[in-house]
Scaffold this active site. Structure first.
Site: not given
Ligand SMILES: [Zn+2]
Length: 504
Positions: A85, A272, A120, A274, A277
């Protein structure tokens, strides 16, 4: 050509962006990284989380390292594609930056950025109309100059679209920027609009940009990365996303899910699967030192985001993106409001949606808002405008759509054809969600491959009336056990057995 579209669903596209660091599959989300310090080493973003492209800020690199800045890949330790950016966001937030459009273009080339952004002038979400007009004009002026300054032909350049919430300015900005030699187009200003949960305005902004850009250029929704809204943005035609949400929210003890954001201290479970978790629980996280917890939360937030991007790409390829958008829209009433707004753009979505090649699974219709999906409006429109009944079949017999699919294998259809043996009968089905389905078309996808929750509120009589008027039958019978269908020029009967008695 730097962008190839492979598959479509609704106005969404699955494609490949060709960068000099290899191919990047889209839709793609780029985690935003700090050029100097990161909780999670950038190389892990690719190796452990599967993010094939990241974005960092060339202005911060310039400020920190000046002329001594090394190649950006070396600097941050990431060998995949990197977008940089330009500092425009800092310009929006702090009102000024210590660089200029020329310096930052040359600097991005020098540090080896794979996709650069011109400096910009962002409109922001709160600009007055006069301010917004100025930002659009100034961005266009800088865009033309920046393209003259660039020297490295292998680098891709992003031309931001400004205009804020003024849709006519977005249209103008998109038309002008789209004529210049950019390879991607970020849509500016969504951050402040999303902070106010104004997803409906975001829908308007995205469509305004899309309708005025060349279709073969990727649209990048700047600063949008909450997993709950990505599916809708993809369905409208956004291809690229970048987001710092995973880190910003983690810093604030907030836990991202596709159902919204939760404060860690308000959770009792970590809903979750993952690796984070699975290893920790909510109580353990809260007792941890802040820095350690922040890193674990950031990792969870990244896993959730990566998994949502995979779910979106899968849905797009199998043709079930609508169902995913619909499910995600329940995460927040404002998102649901935006989902309902899709009806306003049903034509735009239908025109981009592929007509064939998606017969992977049936479509699900939940309520009247599902009735604007392309498959439904396409059939309802075409069967009235482009269809004519087979010649010789001069007596139209309309029977309610049976539960069995395809309709022509149903007992109701068998009974009707046995009772009305004869060349002159044209048997059609009527009901939700497709209106009128002539029997000879009933096996065409998706007329028999759908599940519909009854009670969508669809006005089936209206479709019947139009269809009957368009096909000039000698006689028309509507079979309706409850005798509720009253249509001019047609005789309503309670059962198919009564038809014979009415033929004179
Ligand atoms: Zn998770």
């Amino acid at each position: 050509m730097s962008f190839e579209i492979a598959e479509r669903d609704l106005a969404g596209r699955a494609g490949v962006l060709l960068t000099r660091r290899g191919e990047v599959e889209t839709p793609c989300l780029m985690p935003v990284i700090n050029p100097v310090k990161n909780l999670i080493p950038p190389r892990e973003l690719k190796d452990n989380f599967g993010f094939k492209m990241i974005i960092t800020n060339s202005y911060l690199i310039l400020k920190h390292f000046g002329d001594k800045a090394p190649d950006v890949h070396e600097l941050v330790g990431y060998d995949g594609a990197i977008m940089t950016d330009s500092g425009a966001y800092q310009l929006l937030i702090y009102g000024g930056v210590e660089t200029d459009p020329h310096e930052i273009v040359k600097f991005q080339e020098r540090i080896g950025s794979d996709i650069g952004v011109i400096l910009d002038t962002p409109t922001g979400g709160f600009a007055s109309r006069i301010e917004a007009e100025k930002t659009v004009e100034e961005t266009i002026r800088r865009a033309k100059l920046s393209l003259e300054w660039r020297e490295d032909p292998t680098m891709l350049w992003a031309g931001p679209i400004q205009g804020g919430r003024y849709l006519d300015l977005i249209r103008k900005s998109a038309r002008t920027m789209g004529r210049l030699d950019f390879q991607t187009h970020p849509l500016g200003s969504p951050v402040q609009i999303m902070e106010g949960y104004d997803y409906s305005t975001l829908v308007d902004m995205i469509v305004a940009a899309k309708l005025n850009l060349p279709p073969d250029r990727p649209l990048h929704l700047f600063g949008a990365g909450h997993p709950m809204m990505l599916a809708m943005a993809v369905a409208l035609g956004c291809d690229l996303f970048d987001s710092a949400a995973y880190a910003l929210f983690a810093k604030d003890d907030r836990y991202l899910t596709v159902r919204g954001t939760f404060r860690l201290d308000r959770l009792t479970e970590l809903p979750c699967n993952c690796p984070m978790c699975s290893r920790y629980d909510q109580k353990g996280l809260l007792e941890m030192p802040k820095k350690e917890r922040e890193e674990i939360l950031a990792r969870h937030n990244l896993y959730v985001t990566a998994s949502e991007m995979r779910a979106i790409r899968q849905a797009l390829k199998e043709g079930s993106l609508w169902e995913l958008v619909e499910a995600r829209s329940r995460a927040h009433p404002k998102l649901y409001e935006a989902y309902k707004r899709l009806g306003k753009y049903a034509k735009y979505i239908e025109e981009n949606d592929p007509v064939i090649g998606k017969e992977v699974r049936g479509i699900f219709i939940y309520d009247r808002h599902s009735l604007v999906r392309p498959e439904v409006i396409r059939h309802r429109e075409r069967v009235i405008k482009n269809y004519s009944r087979p010649p010789g079949k001069e007596i139209g017999v309309f029977i309610p759509s049976p539960p069995e699919r395809p309709y022509i294998r149903s007992k109701e259809y068998q009974d009707a054809t046995e009772t009305l043996a004869g060349q002159e009968f044209h048997i059609c089905f009527y009901g939700e969600p497709f209106g009128v389905v002539p029997s000879e078309l009933s096996e065409t996808f998706p007329l028999s491959q759908y599940e519909c929750s009854q009670g969508t509120g669809m006005n089936v009589a209206k479709d019947l009336r139009k269809f009957i008027a368009a096909n000039s039958y000698r006689k028309v019978f509507i079979i309706d056990p409850r005798s509720l269908m009253v249509i001019e020029g047609a005789t309503t009967l309670r059962s198919i057995d009564e038809v014979r008695g009415h033929l004179d």
